[in-house]
Write an enzyme that holds these catalytic residues in place. Structure first.
Site, short mmCIF file in Angstrom:
data_model
loop_
_atom_site.label_atom_id
_atom_site.label_comp_id
_atom_site.label_asym_id
_atom_site.label_seq_id
_atom_site.Cartn_x
_atom_site.Cartn_y
_atom_site.Cartn_z
N CYS A 8 23.49 56.33 -10.62
CA CYS A 8 22.56 56.97 -9.68
C CYS A 8 21.14 56.43 -9.68
CB CYS A 8 22.52 58.49 -9.92
SG CYS A 8 24.14 59.26 -9.80
N ARG A 48 28.41 61.07 -7.90
CA ARG A 48 27.34 60.75 -6.95
C ARG A 48 26.88 62.01 -6.20
NH1 ARG A 48 25.07 55.79 -7.35
NH2 ARG A 48 25.20 55.23 -5.15
N ASP A 62 20.21 53.97 -7.99
CA ASP A 62 19.95 53.61 -6.60
C ASP A 62 19.60 54.83 -5.76
OD1 ASP A 62 22.50 54.63 -6.94
OD2 ASP A 62 23.52 53.11 -5.74
N ARG A 73 24.33 55.01 3.47
CA ARG A 73 25.00 56.18 2.91
C ARG A 73 24.43 57.44 3.55
NH1 ARG A 73 28.10 52.86 1.80
NH2 ARG A 73 29.00 52.33 -0.24
N ASP A 124 25.23 41.57 -9.22
CA ASP A 124 25.76 40.25 -9.55
C ASP A 124 27.16 39.99 -9.01
OD1 ASP A 124 27.16 41.92 -11.21
OD2 ASP A 124 26.43 41.07 -13.09
N ASP A 125 27.83 41.02 -8.51
CA ASP A 125 29.18 40.81 -7.97
C ASP A 125 29.20 40.77 -6.44
OD1 ASP A 125 28.57 43.46 -7.62
OD2 ASP A 125 30.21 44.24 -8.86
N ILE A 177 31.49 49.87 -11.21
CA ILE A 177 31.23 51.27 -11.54
C ILE A 177 31.80 52.20 -10.48
CG2 ILE A 177 29.40 52.99 -11.82
CD1 ILE A 177 27.71 50.88 -13.16
N ASN A 217 18.11 51.69 -15.29
CA ASN A 217 16.72 51.76 -14.85
C ASN A 217 16.02 50.41 -14.94
OD1 ASN A 217 16.39 54.64 -14.28
ND2 ASN A 217 16.69 54.94 -16.48
#
Length: 262
Positions: A155, A204, A157, A90, A61-62, A194, A42
Site C-alpha cells: 500500500c 488493498r 502506492d 484504479r 523492476d518487472d 505482490i 517506503n
C-alpha cells in the site's frame, strides 16, 4: 528526444547490506544505483539529492514500458506537473455494504464498466520530485502511515496517491486529479508479484479504509472524495472517442474481476 542525453536513477529496495551508491556514464547517460539500507516499500520514495530534473519516473523492476508510451506519459506530466500521471488507473469506491467510510479497491473491469477512476498506481508513473520530500514530512504525511506500510508490506502506492490528493488540495485549493495514459506495458511479474498473493485485493481495500480513517482523524477529509470520468482523466483518445474504446495499458488487466461486485 532522440539524441538527447538523459540522466537516470535506479533504486534498490532490498539490499540492506550497503547504503553506498555507484554511478557511471555510458553513451552520455549518467546512471546511479542507490542502495537502500533498509528493506521497506517506503524506500522507493526516498528523496534523491542529486536529481537534476523536477520529474520522477517510477517503474517497478518487472515492468517494461514502450518508448512511445513513455513519451506520452512525460508529455502529460509536463502539461500537468502537479498531477500523478500513470498507466494503471484504479478506483476507490464506497463499499456496497454501506458501512460508513469502508472502501473497496477496484481494477480495470470496474473502471471500464463505471467509466470512472480516482487514482493511479506508482508502479508505472510520473510525479513531481517534491512529493518525495513530502512523503517523509511528518507534518504532511504522518509517520503512522509509513509504519502501516511497513507492517503490512503493501500500500505504499495508495499512500502516495492519497498524499498527492491531500497536499494539492491544501496548497492549490483543490486536489490535482490523476491522469491516465493508455500505453503499452508488459508486466513480467503478473504471475509472481505482490499483487498475486492470496488476499491481496482484500488487503488493498483494507488499506484504503484504514488510511482514509487516518486522514479523517486529523481533520483533513477524505483524500479520494471525488470520482473522475475516464474520458476526462485520459490523456489519449480514440476517434470517434466512444466510451467502449478505452483500453488498459496491459491486456491482463481485464482478468482482475475479484472485487467487481463488492
Amino acid at each position: 528526444q532522440p539524441g538527447r542525453p538523459i540522466s537516470g536513477t535506479g533504486k534498490l529496495r532490498n539490499d540492506p547490506l550497503s547504503s553506498s551508491s555507484e554511478s557511471y556514464d555510458k553513451n552520455g547517460v549518467e546512471v546511479k544505483i542507490l542502495k537502500m539500507n533498509e528493506n521497506s516499500l517506503n524506500s522507493r520514495f526516498r528523496p534523491i539529492e542529486s536529481l537534476k530534473s523536477d520529474v520522477v519516473l517510477m517503474v517497478d523492476d518487472d515492468l517494461r514500458i514502450s518508448c512511445p508510451s513513455l513519451y506520452h506519459g512525460f508529455e502529460a506530466w509536463a502539461t500537468n506537473p502537479d498531477a500523478m500521471v500513470g498507466y494503471y488507473p484504479r478506483l476507490a469506491s464506497q463499499s456496497r455494504t454501506r458501512v460508513p467510510n469502508e472502501y473497496t479497491y477496484h481494477h480495470w473491469p470496474e473502471i471500464f464498466l463505471t467509466q470512472k477512476m480516482n487514482f493511479v498506481l506508482t508502479k508505472a508513473s510520473f510525479l513531481h520530485k517534491q512529493y518525495l520530500n513530502t512523503y517523509w514530512d511528518e507534518t504532511r504525511h504522518p509517520r503512522q502511515i509509513l509504519d502501516y506500510v511497513d507492517k503490512n508490506k503493501n500500500c505504499e502506492d495508495i499512500a502516495m496517491a492519497m498524499l498527492v490528493a491531500n497536499y494539492t488540495k491544501s496548497t492549490l485549493g483543490e486536489s490535482s486529479k490523476p491522469i491516465y495514459v493508455e500505453g503499452r506495458v508488459t508486466d513480467k511479474g503478473i504471475f509472481g508479484g505482490i499483487s498475486t498473493l492470496s488476499g491481496h485485493h482484500m488487503t488493498r481495500s483494507r488499506c484504503l479504509t484504514d488510511l482514509s480513517e487516518m486522514y479523517l482523524s486529523r481533520g483533513w477529509g477524505l483524500p479520494f472524495s471525488y470520482d473522475i470520468p475516464l474520458k476526462e482523466a485520459s490523456w489519449l483518445h480514440h476517434s470517434p472517442d466512444m466510451w467502449w474504446q478505452y483500453r488498459p495499458s496491459n491486456p491482463a488487466e481485464w482478468l482482475a474481476l475479484l472485487n467487481i461486485f463488492r
